[in-house]
Motif scaffolding. Structure first.
Motif, PDB file in Angstrom:
ATOM      1  N   ARG A  10     -13.819  -5.758 -85.065  1.00  0.00           N
ATOM      2  CA  ARG A  10     -14.433  -6.137 -83.194  1.00  0.00           C
ATOM      3  C   ARG A  10     -13.094  -5.559 -82.168  1.00  0.00           C
ATOM      4  NH1 ARG A  10     -19.029  -7.651 -81.111  1.00  0.00           N
ATOM      5  NH2 ARG A  10     -18.866  -7.933 -78.565  1.00  0.00           N
ATOM      6  N   ASP A  30     -22.287  -0.980 -81.660  1.00  0.00           N
ATOM      7  CA  ASP A  30     -23.615  -0.789 -82.417  1.00  0.00           C
ATOM      8  C   ASP A  30     -24.301   0.383 -83.435  1.00  0.00           C
ATOM      9  OD1 ASP A  30     -24.808  -3.439 -82.343  1.00  0.00           O
ATOM     10  OD2 ASP A  30     -25.945  -3.101 -80.633  1.00  0.00           O
ATOM     11  N   GLN A  46     -21.929   0.931 -86.816  1.00  0.00           N
ATOM     12  CA  GLN A  46     -22.024   0.359 -87.153  1.00  0.00           C
ATOM     13  C   GLN A  46     -23.332   1.036 -88.310  1.00  0.00           C
ATOM     14  OE1 GLN A  46     -23.039  -3.509 -86.084  1.00  0.00           O
ATOM     15  NE2 GLN A  46     -21.064  -4.177 -86.791  1.00  0.00           N
ATOM     16  N   LEU A  59     -26.729  -3.037 -92.623  1.00  0.00           N
ATOM     17  CA  LEU A  59     -26.625  -3.309 -91.557  1.00  0.00           C
ATOM     18  C   LEU A  59     -27.004  -5.211 -92.141  1.00  0.00           C
ATOM     19  CD1 LEU A  59     -27.509  -0.903 -89.321  1.00  0.00           C
ATOM     20  CD2 LEU A  59     -25.136  -1.742 -89.438  1.00  0.00           C
ATOM     21  N   GLN A  90     -24.226  -9.603 -92.792  1.00  0.00           N
ATOM     22  CA  GLN A  90     -24.399 -10.232 -91.899  1.00  0.00           C
ATOM     23  C   GLN A  90     -22.116 -10.810 -92.213  1.00  0.00           C
ATOM     24  OE1 GLN A  90     -26.229 -13.556 -91.213  1.00  0.00           O
ATOM     25  NE2 GLN A  90     -28.057 -12.408 -90.803  1.00  0.00           N
ATOM     26  N   ASP A 105     -20.627  -7.915 -89.292  1.00  0.00           N
ATOM     27  CA  ASP A 105     -21.988  -7.733 -88.153  1.00  0.00           C
ATOM     28  C   ASP A 105     -20.231  -7.121 -87.569  1.00  0.00           C
ATOM     29  OD1 ASP A 105     -24.352  -8.328 -89.039  1.00  0.00           O
ATOM     30  OD2 ASP A 105     -23.764 -10.594 -88.337  1.00  0.00           O
ATOM     31  N   ASP A 106     -18.641  -8.030 -87.131  1.00  0.00           N
ATOM     32  CA  ASP A 106     -17.751  -7.953 -86.511  1.00  0.00           C
ATOM     33  C   ASP A 106     -17.042  -6.676 -86.853  1.00  0.00           C
ATOM     34  OD1 ASP A 106     -18.900  -9.534 -84.161  1.00  0.00           O
ATOM     35  OD2 ASP A 106     -18.177 -11.082 -85.504  1.00  0.00           O
TER      36      ASP A 106
END
Length: 239
Positions: free
Chosen positions: A163, A189, A192, A203, A206, A209-210
């Motif tokens: 990220r 977002d 992704q 997605l 988890q 997520d980053d």
């Protein structure tokens, strides 16, 4: 003293500026890298480059993409002392040739024309995207993940970037008014979601997520620079 006084008629290597550049480079090279990236005292990452203190009365925009492209002459994503010295010599030469008036803008324009010349070559856009990935990653290793394919046909090894690197890319795009279109979280977002449509990042996982697939960021950067290159062509300034 001003850079002009120290290097008006000679190479900077023969002036007190050499010692200033050496001490500044050493100061930054010994700072801890972001995210625990391996320490390398022979090169500066982007974060360190942007902490350089240019001499008084000689402003250099170290957030300007084309200036960074020119500074990182071999385009490996980091800056050696030789590259820093070569860039300082360019600044000194431009100052001698052009004087003080609007020097920053003239220097940036010089770097822009050099960068666009390279981008417009065969595979130029690909090379630019490769460089941006290295630049924003700042030495942090990419992580391989085994991603299950949604069609149930098995899995694929995908390389992901953190990220922090995506946020660095966002900041690099600030001069292009990206903030007026999307915020930082929205940018992450978006990338992704593109990855999900390409079957590269479920997605629902988890753990990811980053993270964003390197392939997706590379593709986005390539399309971005392609759009700008087309604009330059339309304006007739790609020669």
């Amino acid at each position: 003293e001003r850079l002009a006084a120290m290097g008006a008629n000679s190479s900077l290597a023969e002036t007190p500026m050499m010692g200033y550049l050496e001490s500044e480079f050493e100061r930054l090279a010994n700072l801890v890298n972001r995210g625990g990236a391996p320490q390398d005292t022979t090169h500066l990452t982007l974060q360190k480059v942007q902490q350089l203190s240019p001499p008084k009365d000689f402003p250099i925009d170290l957030r300007h993409i084309a200036s960074l492209w020119r500074l990182d002459a071999n385009h490996d994503g980091c800056v050696s002392f030789k590259e820093l010295l070569d860039f300082a010599e360019l600044c000194n030469e431009r100052h001698r040739a052009l004087g003080d008036l609007d020097l920053l803008q003239k220097l940036k324009a010089h770097c822009v024309m050099e960068m666009w010349g390279a981008v417009c070559e065969e595979r130029g856009e690909e090379a630019f995207a490769d460089w941006v990935i290295k630049l924003v990653s700042q030495g942090e290793p990419h992580k391989m993940w085994d991603v299950q394919l949604e069609d149930g046909s098995g899995s694929r090894q995908i390389s992901f970037m953190q990220r922090d690197a995506v946020m660095t890319l966002y900041e690099l795009l600030t001069p292009y008014q990206i903030a007026s279109h999307i915020d930082q979280q929205g940018f992450l977002d978006l990338l992704q979601q593109i990855a999900e449509t390409m079957n590269l990042q479920p997605l629902t996982n988890q753990e990811l997520d980053d993270w964003v697939p390197v392939e997706v960021v590379h593709r986005w950067v390539k399309r971005f620079i392609s759009a700008l290159a087309n604009l330059f062509r339309e304006l007739g300034i790609d020669d």
